[in-house]
Design a protein around this motif. Structure first.
Motif, PDB file in Angstrom:
ATOM      1  N   GLU A   1       0.960  -1.258  -0.003  1.00 37.00           N
ATOM      2  CA  GLU A   1       0.088  -0.099  -0.111  1.00 37.00           C
ATOM      3  C   GLU A   1       0.988   1.207   0.147  1.00 37.00           C
TER       4      GLU A   1
ATOM      5  N   LYS B   1       2.310   1.917  -3.503  1.00 34.37           N
ATOM      6  CA  LYS B   1       1.233   2.493  -4.164  1.00 34.37           C
ATOM      7  C   LYS B   1       1.166   3.965  -4.018  1.00 34.37           C
ATOM      8  N   VAL B   2       1.130   4.337  -2.871  1.00 33.47           N
ATOM      9  CA  VAL B   2       0.991   5.802  -2.535  1.00 33.47           C
ATOM     10  C   VAL B   2       2.284   6.677  -2.824  1.00 33.47           C
TER      11      VAL B   2
ATOM     12  N   ARG C   1       0.380  21.677   0.353  1.00 32.18           N
ATOM     13  CA  ARG C   1       0.372  20.095  -0.111  1.00 32.18           C
ATOM     14  C   ARG C   1       1.037  19.875  -1.586  1.00 32.18           C
TER      15      ARG C   1
ATOM     16  N   ALA D   1      -5.180  -3.609  -9.626  1.00 34.30           N
ATOM     17  CA  ALA D   1      -5.373  -2.262  -8.664  1.00 34.30           C
ATOM     18  C   ALA D   1      -5.429  -1.011  -9.559  1.00 34.30           C
TER      19      ALA D   1
ATOM     20  N   ARG E   1      -8.311  -1.574  -1.649  1.00 32.22           N
ATOM     21  CA  ARG E   1      -7.931  -0.829  -0.189  1.00 32.22           C
ATOM     22  C   ARG E   1      -6.464  -0.351  -1.215  1.00 32.22           C
ATOM     23  N   GLU E   2      -5.650  -0.727  -1.994  1.00 36.40           N
ATOM     24  CA  GLU E   2      -4.917  -0.137  -2.704  1.00 36.40           C
ATOM     25  C   GLU E   2      -5.327   1.260  -3.269  1.00 36.40           C
TER      26      GLU E   2
ATOM     27  N   LYS F   1      -5.963   4.007  -1.028  1.00 37.21           N
ATOM     28  CA  LYS F   1      -4.871   4.963  -0.512  1.00 37.21           C
ATOM     29  C   LYS F   1      -4.454   5.587  -1.567  1.00 37.21           C
ATOM     30  N   VAL F   2      -4.472   5.280  -2.925  1.00 40.53           N
ATOM     31  CA  VAL F   2      -4.042   6.313  -3.705  1.00 40.53           C
ATOM     32  C   VAL F   2      -4.897   7.536  -3.907  1.00 40.53           C
TER      33      VAL F   2
ATOM     34  N   ALA G   1      -6.700   8.690  -1.683  1.00 49.38           N
ATOM     35  CA  ALA G   1      -6.729   9.452  -0.630  1.00 49.38           C
ATOM     36  C   ALA G   1      -5.423  10.404  -0.714  1.00 49.38           C
ATOM     37  N   SER G   2      -4.292   9.767  -1.152  1.00 52.39           N
ATOM     38  CA  SER G   2      -3.187  10.693  -1.602  1.00 52.39           C
ATOM     39  C   SER G   2      -3.570  11.876  -2.715  1.00 52.39           C
TER      40      SER G   2
ATOM     41  N   GLY H   1      -6.357  13.309  -2.583  1.00 45.07           N
ATOM     42  CA  GLY H   1      -7.185  14.106  -2.054  1.00 45.07           C
ATOM     43  C   GLY H   1      -8.619  14.150  -2.343  1.00 45.07           C
TER      44      GLY H   1
ATOM     45  N   ILE I   1      -9.870   7.545   7.197  1.00 48.73           N
ATOM     46  CA  ILE I   1     -10.192   7.677   8.858  1.00 48.73           C
ATOM     47  C   ILE I   1      -9.857   6.405   9.524  1.00 48.73           C
ATOM     48  N   PRO I   2      -8.695   6.206  10.339  1.00 50.87           N
ATOM     49  CA  PRO I   2      -8.215   5.084  10.654  1.00 50.87           C
ATOM     50  C   PRO I   2      -9.371   4.299  11.541  1.00 50.87           C
ATOM     51  N   ASN I   3      -9.400   2.984  10.932  1.00 52.05           N
ATOM     52  CA  ASN I   3     -10.408   2.238  11.703  1.00 52.05           C
ATOM     53  C   ASN I   3     -11.767   2.398  11.362  1.00 52.05           C
ATOM     54  N   ARG I   4     -11.994   3.562  10.495  1.00 51.19           N
ATOM     55  CA  ARG I   4     -13.425   3.826  10.210  1.00 51.19           C
ATOM     56  C   ARG I   4     -13.667   4.036   8.827  1.00 51.19           C
TER      57      ARG I   4
ATOM     58  N   LEU J   1      -3.835  16.383 -11.112  1.00 51.18           N
ATOM     59  CA  LEU J   1      -4.574  16.323  -9.935  1.00 51.18           C
ATOM     60  C   LEU J   1      -5.226  16.928  -9.104  1.00 51.18           C
ATOM     61  N   LEU J   2      -5.053  18.439  -9.544  1.00 46.57           N
ATOM     62  CA  LEU J   2      -5.894  19.475  -8.901  1.00 46.57           C
ATOM     63  C   LEU J   2      -7.137  19.596  -9.631  1.00 46.57           C
TER      64      LEU J   2
ATOM     65  N   ARG K   1     -10.236  17.560  -8.688  1.00 46.69           N
ATOM     66  CA  ARG K   1     -11.006  17.661  -7.469  1.00 46.69           C
ATOM     67  C   ARG K   1     -12.053  18.829  -7.816  1.00 46.69           C
TER      68      ARG K   1
END
Lengths: 234, 234
Positions: free
Chosen positions: A57, A60-61, A157, B17, B56-57, B60-61, B63-64, B66, B71-74, B161-162, B165
């Motif tokens: 993971e 990947k990031v 960022r 992925a 999940r991979e 992660k991407v 999320a990076s 944006g 949120i950890p565990n959530r 990337l921007l 969004r």
DNA sequence: GCATTGAATTATGCATTCATTATTCAAGTC
DNA sequence: GACTTGAATAATGAATGCATAATTCAATGC
């Protein structure tokens, strides 16, 4: 109903994948993993004491950050960057820092500007002592302070993402004493226009300040780690 | 010794992925996953027909990038952006596009500039027909063409990337006919300065062109999908 | 009647296992 | 002797399984 909104940094434990991502990024930036080098997942999992899942993971990031390249079925290699790429990055960075300077003139608090001025005042003594390490970290602190003073999270960022990729080059740039001193002059000029909240002029100065660095960074590939190398005088 | 250097797009199969990442990104940009919405890994794995690992991979991407927050565990939620964030993004985008315009004046081939001019010529008819959908995609094609003409890969990627969004905000901005027409005027002016390879002026025009949009985008959160909504006249 | 507590359920985080693709290296052929 | 072929090995890609944390909801106490 549950009370929500992320609790203000209550969580003590950091996710393993995040931890691994940060450590790996650090290793790359410090040159412990050299450009062009192939990443052995097995080795790293053993070094970090985690399984392949969080490591992958992280890869990947970091790939999406441009720090390494993922080749399908052939693993990851640390991005090796050409002079041309570095110039590209510096060009974009210089524009972003210019914008940061401009925005800081509008958005910064007086305290923030004072702090930037204070840091800048400390710069010339480090130059005169030719203390490159201290100069470099102070310089970086100033640039970051200006970025933060823009109060634009997106800008901060975006900047950080690119700054990662030329950190080593910046660190290793080797300016002449004359150029180095001019960099100090420029910093002092920037501090003045910031205090005067002259946005247009600050932007110009900051952009020009950084663009000069582009020509200072040299190809160094396949290097032998960071070593006691030279330090940019920006 | 093996002949190396990535074979020129021989690989037919794309990594799972990556596939998932792209499809998820598309779903978010199209509004099929709405801001603030929580992501159920299980649901998506079933929809995509893959296991949780590649999903999940992908998370992660993204999320990076944006597009969503982890949120950890959530779990993950689609980033909901405030007006302030959008303004931040537009400010950075406007600067990047300004740089693209400036660089294009130096780096673009004559053919590329001709193509941009050609696309721009097709813009006014779309405005006069009030064909928002066509106008929007043509407008996007022009902006991309200018970015590409900068021949700066780093700039192109940072911009993309921007741009992700605020894509929906751009699409949904609803300008008056007057503002819309002014946007067309601006595009024509930009095409002229590009053809004249007037870097400084192109930069100014492009930055100004985009900054105007910032004030046109309105809060729309919790929306009901993309719908036939309004389209930006930039 | 409302809040609080705690067990059951569900989801996430990580490790492990299985499958598939690349790499290595030895044997055979020209 | 160099090149090709193919089996053995090792690495990556993806799926499954297990542990732990969060959420839900009913039961209890006030």
């Amino acid at each position: 109903m549950a009370m929500n909104d992320t609790p203000p940094s209550v969580i003590g434990r950091t996710a393993l994948a995040v931890e691994v991502t940060d450590r790996l990024r650090q290793m790359i930036l410090e040159g412990r993993l050299k450009p062009g080098e192939k990443i052995r997942e097995k080795l790293l999992t053993e070094e970090f004491g985690v399984s392949r899942t969080p490591l992958r993971e992280a890869l990947k990031v970091l790939a999406s950050e441009g720090l390494l390249e993922l080749i399908p079925n052939r693993g990851a290699i640390i991005s090796r960057q050409s002079d041309a790429e570095r110039e590209e990055i510096f060009l974009v960075l210089s524009t972003l820092e210019g914008l940061a300077g401009e925005l800081a003139c509008e958005a910064a608090t007086d305290e923030e500007l004072q702090e930037i001025a204070r840091l800048t005042d400390a710069l010339r003594p480090q130059f005169e002592a030719r203390d490159r390490r201290s100069y470099f970290s102070l310089n970086q602190a100033i640039h970051n302070a200006i970025l933060n003073a823009s109060h634009n999270e997106t800008l901060i960022r975006s900047h950080a993402l690119l700054a990662y990729r030329v950190q080593r080059a910046r660190y290793q740039a080797n300016p002449t004493a004359h150029l180095w001193e001019r960099a100090v002059d420029e910093h002092e000029a920037i501090a003045r226009t910031l205090l005067a909240r002259d946005g247009a002029r600050t932007r110009l100065l900051m952009t020009a300040h950084l663009r000069k660095l582009s020509s200072l960074t040299a190809e160094e590939e396949a290097g032998r780690g960071p070593g006691p190398g030279a330090i940019a005088g920006e």
